[in-house]
Design an enzyme around this catalytic site. Structure first.
Site, PDB file in Angstrom:
ATOM      1  N   SER A  12       0.867  -1.183   0.000  1.00  0.00           N
ATOM      2  CA  SER A  12       0.000   0.000   0.000  1.00  0.00           C
ATOM      3  C   SER A  12       0.907   1.236   0.000  1.00  0.00           C
ATOM      4  O   SER A  12       1.875   1.280  -0.762  1.00  0.00           O
ATOM      5  CB  SER A  12      -0.929  -0.049   1.214  1.00  0.00           C
ATOM      6  OG  SER A  12      -1.832   1.026   1.197  1.00  0.00           O
ATOM      7  N   HIS A  39      -2.879  -1.469  -2.983  1.00  0.00           N
ATOM      8  CA  HIS A  39      -3.972  -0.505  -2.777  1.00  0.00           C
ATOM      9  C   HIS A  39      -3.848   0.618  -3.801  1.00  0.00           C
ATOM     10  O   HIS A  39      -2.758   1.121  -4.051  1.00  0.00           O
ATOM     11  CB  HIS A  39      -3.916   0.065  -1.362  1.00  0.00           C
ATOM     12  CG  HIS A  39      -4.314  -0.935  -0.315  1.00  0.00           C
ATOM     13  ND1 HIS A  39      -4.105  -0.740   1.023  1.00  0.00           N
ATOM     14  CD2 HIS A  39      -4.924  -2.142  -0.420  1.00  0.00           C
ATOM     15  CE1 HIS A  39      -4.571  -1.785   1.699  1.00  0.00           C
ATOM     16  NE2 HIS A  39      -5.056  -2.654   0.838  1.00  0.00           N
ATOM     17  N   ASP A 132      -4.398  -4.323   6.319  1.00  0.00           N
ATOM     18  CA  ASP A 132      -4.799  -5.244   5.259  1.00  0.00           C
ATOM     19  C   ASP A 132      -3.569  -6.029   4.806  1.00  0.00           C
ATOM     20  O   ASP A 132      -2.517  -5.441   4.580  1.00  0.00           O
ATOM     21  CB  ASP A 132      -5.392  -4.439   4.087  1.00  0.00           C
ATOM     22  CG  ASP A 132      -6.071  -5.328   3.065  1.00  0.00           C
ATOM     23  OD1 ASP A 132      -6.565  -6.412   3.446  1.00  0.00           O
ATOM     24  OD2 ASP A 132      -6.113  -4.940   1.879  1.00  0.00           O
TER      25      ASP A 132
END
Lengths: 187, 276
Positions: A12, A39, A132
């Site tokens: 991310s 992401h 995540d």
């Protein structure tokens, strides 16, 4: 070492430069498929593949639903879809709700890839600003796969790698260079 | 709370569903189905897959409630704003000029895309000139959508951003009212919509042909054999010259029926029927 069937990378915030370096280092004949769940902005459908492709010798593809997985390619989870690997090595995509504020969700991609590839998956978590991917990496461990996290000291944002290390006992904590060296040894 | 089920659990539930409701889930995409079943297990308060099977077999869960709960969500209004702009600018007026300008939306679940379509038709001043036939998997879906749905703040925020990118004629907020922090769409948007239950698209007879079918991100839930059957059904339900719209990361390439279509917009996945 050569028993692995796929490499799954999640990242991310702060991961783009790392992914770019990894991709640039892989030769054109790299034999394993690389699956990336990064992401990204949900509403911007184009540009990411192009940006990553600048230094890549391997084709980078956002897979369509039901597309078969092939070696020697880099697959990027498309914007605003969760990306799964089904038994039989086909991609499936989903518009289910966001998970960990994310669609694509790294956890969901890792869950399906680890279920599909079991011990033959290498899971790698890079820099990121939320958790995540942590449970996803745990699922790689639980299924007998090999786990790597980018060294939190090197990460621009270490939340994701730290959460992963808290969720599971990872096999290696590597710098970007060490990740590249490891992946090259798998070829 | 059940957070995972295995392949045997999944198969057992599929059997219970088939035996009890006559609904065949055996050719649904495994990962998506598994996640929907886990959601259903928890929604119905079951403590395990076996307990869930028992509830189904004892009909403690109605077929309607089951279908409502496992249906795949479509997650935003005006998802992919460029697609809705394309429909508004190039297709809607053509459909309105047809003798029987009808659009079919099968498998409507949360209603986001149905309301999005209704809004672009209303903003084009074509309400009443285009009829929409929409089908929902359960009566519960129909009741909810007929009342304007019930959308949470997070979805509305994303949808407002999508609507801004779509460049609509007004504010998205003008299409809903807030009640208990939930958005309820104005039901009059659906004045030209006929909503009927259809729990299996393959079980319905083709009674008319359509100028356009919008079936976005629904093929995701099927394995290739079932996907192929559904695409044949969709193509057979289109007029020659009619349009099929699917999700931007879906493909028709694994179905022979795609030979009857030509691509008219590869990015937005709009296809036109060439031959019957």
């Amino acid at each position: 070492m050569n028993d692995y069937k796929a490499i799954m990378i999640g990242g991310s915030a702060g991961s783009f430069q790392v992914v770019s370096r990894i991709i640039a280092a892989l030769p054109a004949n790299y034999p394993l498929p690389i699956l990336m769940c990064l992401h990204r902005l949900k509403h911007i459908r184009s540009g990411f593949v192009e940006a990553l492709s600048i230094k890549s010798k391997l084709p980078i593809i956002e897979p369509h639903d039901k597309e078969p997985l092939k070696a020697g390619r880099i697959y990027l989870a498309p914007a605003n879809y969760h990306m799964y690997i089904e038994l039989g090595n086909r991609f499936s995509l989903s518009t289910e709700d966001v998970v960990n504020h994310s669609r694509p969700s790294i956890d969901l991609s890792f869950f399906s890839a680890s279920y599909n590839f079991k011990r033959k998956l290498v899971g790698i978590i890079l820099s990121g600003a939320n958790k995540d991917g942590a449970l996803g990496l745990k699922s790689v461990t639980d299924n007998g796969g090999l786990t790597i996290v980018q060294d939190p000291k090197e990460c621009q944002v270490p939340t994701m790698t730290t959460a992963s290390m808290n969720a599971t006992k990872v096999d290696y904590v590597f710098s970007t260079k060490q990740i590249i060296d490891f992946l090259l040894k798998l070829a | 709370m059940v957070d995972n089920i295995g392949i045997v659990d999944t198969r057992n539930i599929i059997s219970a569903v088939t035996d009890t409701y006559g609904i065949d889930l055996s050719d649904y995409t495994f990962t998506i189905l598994k996640r929907r079943l886990i959601h259903a297990i928890n929604t119905f308060g079951s403590h395990s897959a076996d307990d869930f099977c028992d509830k189904i077999r004892k009909k403690a869960i109605t077929a309607d409630d089951f279908l409502y709960t496992i249906s795949l969500e479509v997650t935003e209004f005006f998802r992919d704003p460029s697609l809705w702009r394309e429909l508004r600018d190039k297709y809607i007026s053509e459909i309105s000029r047809a003798t029987d300008g009808r659009i079919w939306m099968p498998c409507v679940t949360s209603g986001d895309e149905l309301f999005s379509l209704a809004i672009i038709i209303a903003e084009a001043g074509l309400q009443g000139k285009i009829k929409i036939d929409a089908n929902c998997p359960s009566n519960k879906h129909i009741e909810l959508i007929n009342k304007g749905g019930n959308y949470d703040q997070k979805k509305i925020e994303v949808s407002e951003a999508n609507y801004t990118r779509y460049v609509g004629k007004t504010q998205f907020a003008s299409y809903y009212t807030l009640s208990d922090n939930k958005a309820v769409m104005k039901p009059q948007l659906l004045d030209s919509v006929t909503l009927e239950k259809q729990d299996d698209i393959l079980n319905s007879a083709i009674t008319r042909k359509y100028k356009m079918i919008i079936y976005r991100n629904k093929l995701l839930q099927f394995n290739i054999p079932l996907y192929d059957k559904v695409i044949h059904k969709l193509v057979d339900s289109l007029e020659v010259g009619g349009y099929l719209v699917i999700g931007n990361m879906e493909t028709l390439e694994y179905s022979e029926a795609s030979k009857k279509l030509q691509v008219v917009n590869a990015t937005e996945k709009i296809y036109k029927k060439r031959v019957d």
